[in-house]
Design an enzyme around this catalytic site. Structure first.
Site, PDB file in Angstrom:
ATOM      1  N   LYS A  36     -24.558  -8.266   5.997  1.00 47.99           N
ATOM      2  CA  LYS A  36     -25.026  -6.947   5.583  1.00 47.99           C
ATOM      3  C   LYS A  36     -24.324  -5.863   6.404  1.00 47.99           C
ATOM      4  O   LYS A  36     -23.982  -4.796   5.884  1.00 47.99           O
ATOM      5  CB  LYS A  36     -26.545  -6.883   5.775  1.00 47.99           C
ATOM      6  CG  LYS A  36     -27.217  -5.616   5.299  1.00 47.99           C
ATOM      7  CD  LYS A  36     -28.728  -5.723   5.510  1.00 47.99           C
ATOM      8  CE  LYS A  36     -29.418  -4.416   5.145  1.00 47.99           C
ATOM      9  NZ  LYS A  36     -30.870  -4.499   5.422  1.00 47.99           N
ATOM     10  N   HIS A  40     -21.735  -2.806   4.746  1.00 43.37           N
ATOM     11  CA  HIS A  40     -22.175  -1.413   4.735  1.00 43.37           C
ATOM     12  C   HIS A  40     -21.357  -0.507   5.647  1.00 43.37           C
ATOM     13  O   HIS A  40     -21.673   0.682   5.779  1.00 43.37           O
ATOM     14  CB  HIS A  40     -23.665  -1.332   5.088  1.00 43.37           C
ATOM     15  CG  HIS A  40     -24.541  -1.876   4.008  1.00 43.37           C
ATOM     16  ND1 HIS A  40     -24.828  -3.228   3.886  1.00 43.37           N
ATOM     17  CD2 HIS A  40     -25.162  -1.267   2.959  1.00 43.37           C
ATOM     18  CE1 HIS A  40     -25.600  -3.418   2.831  1.00 43.37           C
ATOM     19  NE2 HIS A  40     -25.818  -2.245   2.251  1.00 43.37           N
ATOM     20  N   HIS A  52     -20.866  -5.271  -3.141  1.00 41.77           N
ATOM     21  CA  HIS A  52     -21.892  -6.312  -3.081  1.00 41.77           C
ATOM     22  C   HIS A  52     -22.965  -6.080  -4.141  1.00 41.77           C
ATOM     23  O   HIS A  52     -23.161  -4.974  -4.632  1.00 41.77           O
ATOM     24  CB  HIS A  52     -22.519  -6.407  -1.689  1.00 41.77           C
ATOM     25  CG  HIS A  52     -23.202  -5.168  -1.216  1.00 41.77           C
ATOM     26  ND1 HIS A  52     -22.544  -4.126  -0.602  1.00 41.77           N
ATOM     27  CD2 HIS A  52     -24.511  -4.787  -1.271  1.00 41.77           C
ATOM     28  CE1 HIS A  52     -23.399  -3.176  -0.291  1.00 41.77           C
ATOM     29  NE2 HIS A  52     -24.601  -3.545  -0.700  1.00 41.77           N
ATOM     30  N   ARG A  70     -40.453   5.819   0.833  1.00 40.89           N
ATOM     31  CA  ARG A  70     -39.548   6.424   1.800  1.00 40.89           C
ATOM     32  C   ARG A  70     -39.369   5.438   2.938  1.00 40.89           C
ATOM     33  O   ARG A  70     -40.340   5.001   3.560  1.00 40.89           O
ATOM     34  CB  ARG A  70     -40.127   7.746   2.311  1.00 40.89           C
ATOM     35  CG  ARG A  70     -39.173   8.595   3.108  1.00 40.89           C
ATOM     36  CD  ARG A  70     -39.682  10.029   3.176  1.00 40.89           C
ATOM     37  NE  ARG A  70     -40.904  10.126   3.955  1.00 40.89           N
ATOM     38  CZ  ARG A  70     -40.974  10.749   5.139  1.00 40.89           C
ATOM     39  NH1 ARG A  70     -39.909  11.314   5.666  1.00 40.89           N
ATOM     40  NH2 ARG A  70     -42.120  10.840   5.782  1.00 40.89           N
ATOM     41  N   LYS A  74     -34.166   2.078   7.713  1.00 46.12           N
ATOM     42  CA  LYS A  74     -32.953   1.690   7.002  1.00 46.12           C
ATOM     43  C   LYS A  74     -31.731   2.263   7.715  1.00 46.12           C
ATOM     44  O   LYS A  74     -31.739   3.402   8.176  1.00 46.12           O
ATOM     45  CB  LYS A  74     -32.980   2.215   5.559  1.00 46.12           C
ATOM     46  CG  LYS A  74     -34.106   1.653   4.708  1.00 46.12           C
ATOM     47  CD  LYS A  74     -33.851   0.235   4.280  1.00 46.12           C
ATOM     48  CE  LYS A  74     -34.863  -0.207   3.225  1.00 46.12           C
ATOM     49  NZ  LYS A  74     -34.673  -1.591   2.806  1.00 46.12           N
ATOM     50  N   CYS A  86     -35.507  -1.251  -2.698  1.00 41.13           N
ATOM     51  CA  CYS A  86     -34.063  -1.346  -2.901  1.00 41.13           C
ATOM     52  C   CYS A  86     -33.500  -2.304  -1.864  1.00 41.13           C
ATOM     53  O   CYS A  86     -33.711  -2.113  -0.665  1.00 41.13           O
ATOM     54  CB  CYS A  86     -33.376   0.007  -2.716  1.00 41.13           C
ATOM     55  SG  CYS A  86     -34.254   1.393  -3.453  1.00 41.13           S
ATOM     56  N   SER A  87     -32.794  -3.331  -2.315  1.00 43.45           N
ATOM     57  CA  SER A  87     -32.249  -4.279  -1.343  1.00 43.45           C
ATOM     58  C   SER A  87     -31.163  -5.117  -2.018  1.00 43.45           C
ATOM     59  O   SER A  87     -30.566  -4.684  -3.006  1.00 43.45           O
ATOM     60  CB  SER A  87     -33.367  -5.161  -0.763  1.00 43.45           C
ATOM     61  OG  SER A  87     -32.897  -5.888   0.351  1.00 43.45           O
ATOM     62  N   GLU A 146     -22.852   2.764   1.008  1.00 43.10           N
ATOM     63  CA  GLU A 146     -23.175   1.759  -0.008  1.00 43.10           C
ATOM     64  C   GLU A 146     -22.037   1.666  -1.017  1.00 43.10           C
ATOM     65  O   GLU A 146     -21.452   2.690  -1.391  1.00 43.10           O
ATOM     66  CB  GLU A 146     -24.467   2.119  -0.749  1.00 43.10           C
ATOM     67  CG  GLU A 146     -25.718   2.153   0.099  1.00 43.10           C
ATOM     68  CD  GLU A 146     -26.246   0.770   0.464  1.00 43.10           C
ATOM     69  OE1 GLU A 146     -25.573  -0.239   0.133  1.00 43.10           O
ATOM     70  OE2 GLU A 146     -27.316   0.707   1.086  1.00 43.10           O
ATOM     71  N   GLU A 148     -22.212  -0.704  -4.323  1.00 44.67           N
ATOM     72  CA  GLU A 148     -23.086  -1.723  -4.890  1.00 44.67           C
ATOM     73  C   GLU A 148     -22.935  -1.856  -6.400  1.00 44.67           C
ATOM     74  O   GLU A 148     -22.705  -0.877  -7.096  1.00 44.67           O
ATOM     75  CB  GLU A 148     -24.557  -1.376  -4.590  1.00 44.67           C
ATOM     76  CG  GLU A 148     -24.885  -1.387  -3.121  1.00 44.67           C
ATOM     77  CD  GLU A 148     -26.367  -1.170  -2.850  1.00 44.67           C
ATOM     78  OE1 GLU A 148     -26.841  -1.681  -1.830  1.00 44.67           O
ATOM     79  OE2 GLU A 148     -27.036  -0.471  -3.652  1.00 44.67           O
TER      80      GLU A 148
END
Length: 231
Positions: A36, A40, A52, A70, A74, A86-87, A146, A148
């Site tokens: 991860k 990122h 990804h 919120r 993160k 979101c993941s 990001e 994605e």
């Protein structure tokens, strides 16, 4: 890891190096995996075009209000408002299953428990409706960002929410009209309100027409998993 990562809490540090995201090409074909952390870093995104797989869950209650959240810790886009959860599906057998996006749905169920304390029985994987996919890139703070291929998952369920304080700072349920007002405030820079870039893309391109299907119980009519929307 460098000294600029000192702001990460212990949980985020562990996840950044232990979690392995699924690398894909722009057709959503799996081409490998990486941490991860590496996925990122904007330097990697730009130099290696690392892309990804991800997901965004939109959970509605029986009043057709969207659960809005919120994040707290993160690394990318902290403390911005966004959709429910979101993941990323991880590079593991249960989350690599391609058929009917089952791997992504398994990942969504896992993260709803991790982040919001929603037990699996309240969000059965068969109740998630994958409506579409979008590809986007968004720098966060210069270091992070990001890139994605994001699966957009909708589910309508009344659930018990117990937010994980390490992950989520605040949740609220909003009606369609309330969300429109929040978007106006974010655009005007009022109350320090900020929306995540992926959520804003969904709002601008899909959400209101899909919300119609949520209210009518016709989500299946909105499904388009063949197109990858490049936004």
């Amino acid at each position: 890891m460098t000294t600029t990562d000192a702001g990460m809490d212990a949980v985020q540090k562990r996840l950044m190096f232990e979690d392995e995201c699924i690398l894909v090409d722009e057709t959503d074909r799996v081409v490998g995996f990486d941490t991860k952390y590496n996925c990122h870093l904007m330097a990697n995104i730009e130099a290696k075009n690392l892309l990804h797989r991800a997901f965004s869950v939109f959970l509605f209650n029986s009043n057709y209000e969207l659960c809005f959240s919120r994040s707290k810790a993160k690394v990318t886009f902290p403390l911005v408002w966004t959709n429910t959860c979101c993941s990323h599906p991880l590079h593991r057998d249960s989350e690599l299953i391609e058929e009917n996006a089952l791997g992504v749905r398994n990942a969504a169920q896992r993260k709803l428990l991790d982040e919001l304390g929603i037990v699996a029985e309240d969000v059965p994987v068969e109740e998630f409706t994958p409506l579409g996919r979008m590809l986007y890139k968004a720098p966060s703070d210069g270091k992070w960002g990001e890139h994605e291929l994001d699966y957009l998952l909708f589910i309508v369920r009344d659930v018990k929410v117990q937010p994980n304080p390490d992950e989520v700072a605040e949740i609220r349920y909003v009606s369609r009209e309330e969300l429109k007002e929040l978007v106006k405030k974010a655009d005007a820079g009022e109350e320090g309100l900020k929306l995540s870039p992926w959520f804003r893309l969904v709002v601008d391109n899909f959400l209101m027409k899909w919300w119609d299907h949520v209210e009518k119980g016709t989500l299946d009519e909105a499904i388009d998993m063949k197109t990858i929307h490049k936004l």
